[in-house]
Design a protein around this motif. Structure first.
Motif, short mmCIF file in Angstrom:
data_model
loop_
_atom_site.label_atom_id
_atom_site.label_comp_id
_atom_site.label_asym_id
_atom_site.label_seq_id
_atom_site.Cartn_x
_atom_site.Cartn_y
_atom_site.Cartn_z
N VAL A 222 -35.04 -23.81 23.99
CA VAL A 222 -34.84 -23.16 22.70
C VAL A 222 -33.46 -22.51 22.65
O VAL A 222 -33.06 -21.83 23.61
N ARG A 223 -32.73 -22.75 21.58
CA ARG A 223 -31.40 -22.13 21.41
C ARG A 223 -31.61 -20.69 20.93
O ARG A 223 -31.60 -20.41 19.73
N VAL A 224 -31.80 -19.81 21.88
CA VAL A 224 -32.20 -18.43 21.58
C VAL A 224 -31.18 -17.72 20.70
O VAL A 224 -31.55 -17.06 19.72
N GLN A 225 -29.90 -17.85 21.03
CA GLN A 225 -28.88 -17.15 20.25
C GLN A 225 -28.85 -17.64 18.80
O GLN A 225 -28.72 -16.85 17.86
N ALA A 226 -28.98 -18.95 18.61
CA ALA A 226 -28.96 -19.50 17.25
C ALA A 226 -30.18 -19.01 16.46
O ALA A 226 -30.07 -18.69 15.27
N VAL A 227 -31.32 -18.94 17.13
CA VAL A 227 -32.53 -18.45 16.45
C VAL A 227 -32.34 -16.99 16.03
O VAL A 227 -32.66 -16.61 14.90
N LYS A 228 -31.78 -16.18 16.92
CA LYS A 228 -31.57 -14.76 16.60
C LYS A 228 -30.61 -14.59 15.42
O LYS A 228 -30.85 -13.79 14.51
N LEU A 229 -29.50 -15.35 15.45
CA LEU A 229 -28.53 -15.23 14.35
C LEU A 229 -29.17 -15.64 13.02
O LEU A 229 -28.97 -14.98 12.00
N ALA A 230 -29.94 -16.72 13.04
CA ALA A 230 -30.60 -17.18 11.81
C ALA A 230 -31.60 -16.14 11.30
O ALA A 230 -31.69 -15.89 10.09
N VAL A 231 -32.32 -15.52 12.22
CA VAL A 231 -33.32 -14.52 11.83
C VAL A 231 -32.66 -13.30 11.19
O VAL A 231 -33.10 -12.81 10.14
N PHE A 232 -31.60 -12.80 11.80
CA PHE A 232 -30.93 -11.63 11.23
C PHE A 232 -30.30 -11.95 9.87
O PHE A 232 -30.35 -11.13 8.95
N ALA A 233 -29.70 -13.14 9.74
CA ALA A 233 -29.12 -13.53 8.45
C ALA A 233 -30.21 -13.66 7.38
O ALA A 233 -30.04 -13.23 6.23
N LEU A 234 -31.34 -14.26 7.77
CA LEU A 234 -32.47 -14.40 6.84
C LEU A 234 -32.98 -13.03 6.42
O LEU A 234 -33.28 -12.80 5.24
N ALA A 235 -33.07 -12.12 7.38
CA ALA A 235 -33.53 -10.76 7.06
C ALA A 235 -32.61 -10.09 6.05
O ALA A 235 -33.06 -9.43 5.10
N GLY A 236 -31.30 -10.28 6.23
CA GLY A 236 -30.35 -9.69 5.29
C GLY A 236 -30.47 -10.26 3.90
O GLY A 236 -30.43 -9.53 2.90
#
Length: 335
Positions: A222-236
């Motif tokens: 799993v591309r952990v960093q990419a998942v985290k970036l996508a989640v924070f952007a989605l949250a915003g």
């Protein structure tokens, strides 16, 4: 063992069945607790005042749920990956100020797209700092909350921002389906979309994997960093939509307007059954948690509970919800 004691002791089969029942209840406690809370709140407040269960009260509850559900959805995905975003309410406030400032100049569609994009960029910045600088999301988003409040007050000069367009009035407050404000419909649709993303897409599976065990997820590819970036952007981006709903309901941009909703949004997430430890819960539960918090707030308002007592009650509800839903098997030591 005497004959009488043997007669009083429960049969082994009955004991086993009781234990199975308790295990089933424990397995589903994250759903049972908020469901029981909804029923208990309705019964209690209806016993205090007959006005609690009425058409006007239902409309008020739906309007309150519209904003709270969306701003809580923004925080849900971040909590599911084991982080937390304390800037979602401040992000919503900034979005509310921006939409009020831009809607007359840019037109409704472009202004909404720009505001959602700004919200996503704010979330992305949170994700970049958290992911690449290895700063805990709690501290990053706490600082971002202060930055966003400063920007909101600078843009609005510390006062309300009015606008002439009637787009937000039609988009948020009017009813396409009789009896249901459009804002509530937006919240329901967003919850449905977020639930599909969480449970029916590879991104959703990776999200739960990161929240359950980040190291194991990385070893599994799993591309952990990419998942985290996508989640924070989605949250915003979702927080920005919440801000647009807030301004539509208030009919003006209000500095610090959405900020008091931070505690309620976290309460809605954990009361709904999404564990702060990550990897457990989901957007559908946030909708149920938001209903509990709005019923509690609305009931206390109708029964004239003073605001200070309401804060005490809500804080106690958050602590109780965390205590009931936390998975203690994942923690060796509670600090």
């Amino acid at each position: 063992m005497s004959q009488n004691q043997a007669q009083l002791a429960p049969a082994p089969a009955a004991v086993t069945e009781d234990r199975r029942l308790l295990r089933r209840l424990d397995r589903h406690r994250n759903v049972l607790v908020p469901t029981v809370a909804v029923v208990a709140l309705v019964v209690y407040f209806q016993s205090q005042t007959s006005a609690f269960v009425s058409a006007d009260s239902a409309q008020n509850i739906l309007r309150q749920m519209a904003f709270l559900t969306v701003v809580a959805l923004a925080g849900t995905f971040v909590i599911l990956i084991g982080g937390i975003d304390l800037s979602v309410a401040a992000n919503a406030t900034l979005a509310g100020i921006l939409i009020a400032t831009w809607i007359d100049d840019f037109g409704g569609t472009l202004a909404i797209l720009l505001v959602v994009a700004v919200g996503a960029v704010v979330g992305l910045v949170n994700g970049l700092i958290t992911t690449f600088l290895k700063v805990p999301s709690f501290l990053v988003t706490l600082g971002m909350m202060s930055i966003l409040n400063g920007i909101s007050n600078s843009i609005s000069n510390g006062g309300p921002v009015s606008y002439r367009s009637d787009l937000l009035q039609r988009l948020v407050n009017e009813s396409t389906i009789p009896g249901i404000p459009n804002g509530a419909l937006i919240a329901i649709v967003l919850t449905a979309i977020a639930t599909v993303i969480a449970f029916a897409t590879p991104f959703g599976r990776h999200l739960y994997a990161v929240g359950s065990n980040e190291r194991a997820a990385a070893l599994s590819g799993v591309r952990v960093q990419a998942v985290k970036l996508a989640v924070f952007a989605l949250a915003g981006a979702v927080a920005a939509i919440a801000g647009i709903i807030f301004t539509g309901q208030a009919s003006t941009g209000v500095p610090m307007g959405a900020d008091p909703s931070l505690l309620n949004s976290i309460a809605a997430i954990v009361v709904g059954g999404t564990a702060l430890s990550g990897g457990v819960g989901g957007p559908h539960r946030t909708l149920l948690g938001a209903l509990v918090i709005v019923l509690l707030s609305s009931g206390m308002d109708i029964t004239s509970v003073d605001p200070y007592t309401q804060l005490i009650v809500k804080g106690a509800v958050v602590i109780a919800a965390v205590a009931l839903t936390i998975d203690r098997r994942r923690y060796g030591i509670i600090k």
